[in-house]
Design a protein around this motif. Structure first.
Motif, PDB file in Angstrom:
ATOM      1  N   HIS A 216       0.835  -1.195   0.000  1.00  0.00           N
ATOM      2  CA  HIS A 216       0.000   0.000   0.000  1.00  0.00           C
ATOM      3  C   HIS A 216       0.883   1.264   0.000  1.00  0.00           C
ATOM      4  O   HIS A 216       0.703   2.156  -0.827  1.00  0.00           O
ATOM      5  N   GLU A 217       1.828   1.325   0.919  1.00  0.00           N
ATOM      6  CA  GLU A 217       2.640   2.550   1.053  1.00  0.00           C
ATOM      7  C   GLU A 217       3.503   2.779  -0.182  1.00  0.00           C
ATOM      8  O   GLU A 217       3.681   3.908  -0.614  1.00  0.00           O
ATOM      9  N   HIS A 220       1.755   4.653  -2.851  1.00  0.00           N
ATOM     10  CA  HIS A 220       1.810   6.125  -2.756  1.00  0.00           C
ATOM     11  C   HIS A 220       3.104   6.650  -3.392  1.00  0.00           C
ATOM     12  O   HIS A 220       3.104   7.657  -4.086  1.00  0.00           O
ATOM     13  N   TYR A 271     -11.400   1.294   3.003  1.00  0.00           N
ATOM     14  CA  TYR A 271     -10.375   2.328   3.187  1.00  0.00           C
ATOM     15  C   TYR A 271     -10.156   3.119   1.898  1.00  0.00           C
ATOM     16  O   TYR A 271      -9.848   4.309   1.930  1.00  0.00           O
ATOM     17  N   GLU A 278      -5.858   7.136  -1.573  1.00  0.00           N
ATOM     18  CA  GLU A 278      -5.980   5.850  -0.872  1.00  0.00           C
ATOM     19  C   GLU A 278      -6.572   4.787  -1.806  1.00  0.00           C
ATOM     20  O   GLU A 278      -6.212   3.613  -1.737  1.00  0.00           O
TER      21      GLU A 278
HETATM   22 ZN   LIG Z   1      -2.362   5.232   2.274  1.00  0.00          ZN
END
Ligand SMILES: [Zn+2]
Ligand SMILES: [Zn+2]
Ligand SMILES: [Zn+2]
Length: 385
Positions: A216-217, A220, A271, A278
């Protein structure tokens, strides 16, 4: 005309060969020279005692032979003299190899670390070990996908990637897991199963893992690298929404009202509803999950064609770009993967375990995954030029 057809044919064949080579690199099935099955994290063959090393540029875990000088090693099928990563004899137990001539002490994955927790604390050593296993899995996949991976600590201060693994001080402020400008911060207590599981319940998440956090990170990070200021930015806004919407307000709204009741119709997770960023990071992470688990299944000879699971396959109407040259391959990948997941979930239930993949994909979520794949492919094609 004939020549054109011939060259198109060659190009297609080259693409197919490239796909096969890449699937092999992404697979997690490795064999020792003695024939024993090896696993990604192994440093030694349990059958023949051979020292093992992972070759990040080849995506292979191999049995090593001693090299020409003490502390050097040779790998089958390669002439380069290699050495171990300095983190091999540490709680990280890193099994990655590097060129002996490289003046750096650490491998490409370990060089991404800026801060690791103090290893005087036994819990930290245990946490760090689990964190590094997940991180190597992340980095090996990024490399196999042909994505740029350079250390912000040493090699590329502007555009590189780095990690801070931090522990919250007792009674002090909580370390927040997140990404900012190429720095991924991870609260090391995410490696504590009991604490992470408690958090998962509190946040009502179906899935929370170290690998999931990393994927996930890093999503980004790649948004900054591959979407921002590129031709993908406008298409991104059309599909995911306008990322200029206030993040603080989105956070407040999510906290006060929770996700919209019908989120599952358009998003991969609740989320993801919070903000376009996100949504992107969640879609990116799921694309990584799909590719890794499918390549692993194929590496072990598990083929969706042999599985008798009735699914309703996704068609072109689910896609972001139905006319993209890779559209049918993407659908094959996704539908094959869906079949395998039906079986994996049932297997998990047979063992009384939670679902292996506790998500349901909707058509809009599939379109976003295809978008991620197109961005990844484009980045790879440009890197090759
Ligand atoms: Zn995030
Ligand atoms: Zn062996
Ligand atoms: Zn290493």
């Amino acid at each position: 005309m004939q020549d054109l057809l011939q060259s198109l044919g060659n190009e297609l064949e080259a693409q197919r060969a490239d796909t096969r080579a890449r699937a092999k690199r992404l697979s997690r099935s490795y064999k020792c020279r003695c024939g024993a099955q090896l696993f990604f994290r192994n440093t030694k063959c349990l059958t023949c005692d051979a020292q093992l090393g992972y070759l990040p540029d080849d995506g292979r875990l191999v049995a090593l032979q001693p090299g020409p000088r003490p502390g050097t090693w040779l790998a089958p099928g390669r002439s380069d003299v290699l050495k171990f990563c300095a983190n091999r004899n540490s709680p990280a137990a890193c099994n990655w190899m590097m060129y002996a001539a490289n003046p750096a002490e650490h491998c490409i994955a370990c060089r991404l670390n800026r801060t690791i927790p103090s290893l005087d604390d036994a819990d930290n050593a245990r946490y760090w070990s689990a964190i590094e296993i997940a991180k190597r899995r992340l980095v090996s996949q990024l490399l196999a996908l042909g994505l740029p991976v350079r250390s912000k600590v040493q090699e590329d201060p502007e555009q590189g990637l780095m990690f801070d693994f931090l522990r919250s001080p007792p009674g002090g402020p909580q370390v927040m897991t997140g990404h900012a400008n190429g720095l991924i911060t991870l609260n090391v207590e995410e490696a504590d199963d009991a604490k992470r599981e408690k958090m998962r319940h509190a946040m009502r998440e179906p899935y929370r893992t170290l690998l999931g956090h990393f994927r996930h990170e890093v999503g980004h990070y790649y948004w900054d690298r591959l979407i921002w200021n590129t031709k993908w930015l406008e298409p991104f806004r059309q599909l995911f929404g306008d990322e200029r919407a206030s993040y603080a307000e989105a956070l407040k709204r999510n906290y006060e009202q929770g996700p919209p009741a019908d989120w599952a119709r358009s998003y991969i997770s609740s989320y993801a509803t919070m903000h376009p960023w996100e949504d992107w990071a969640e879609s990116w992470a799921h694309y990584m999950h799909v590719v890794d688990s499918l390549a692993t299944a194929m590496g072990f000879g598990l083929d969706a064609e042999d599985i008798e699971a009735d699914i309703v396959p996704f068609g072109r109407d689910a896609l972001y770009a139905p006319d993209d040259p890779n559209a049918s391959r993407f659908l094959e990948l996704l539908n094959g993967w869906t079949e395998i997941m039906v079986v994996c979930n049932e297997l998990a239930r047979s063992m009384g375990q939670p679902d292996f993949y506790p998500f349901v994909m909707s058509k809009p979520a599939v379109a976003k995954l295809q978008f991620v794949q197109m961005v990844v492919f484009q980045s790879r094609a440009e890197a090759r030029l």
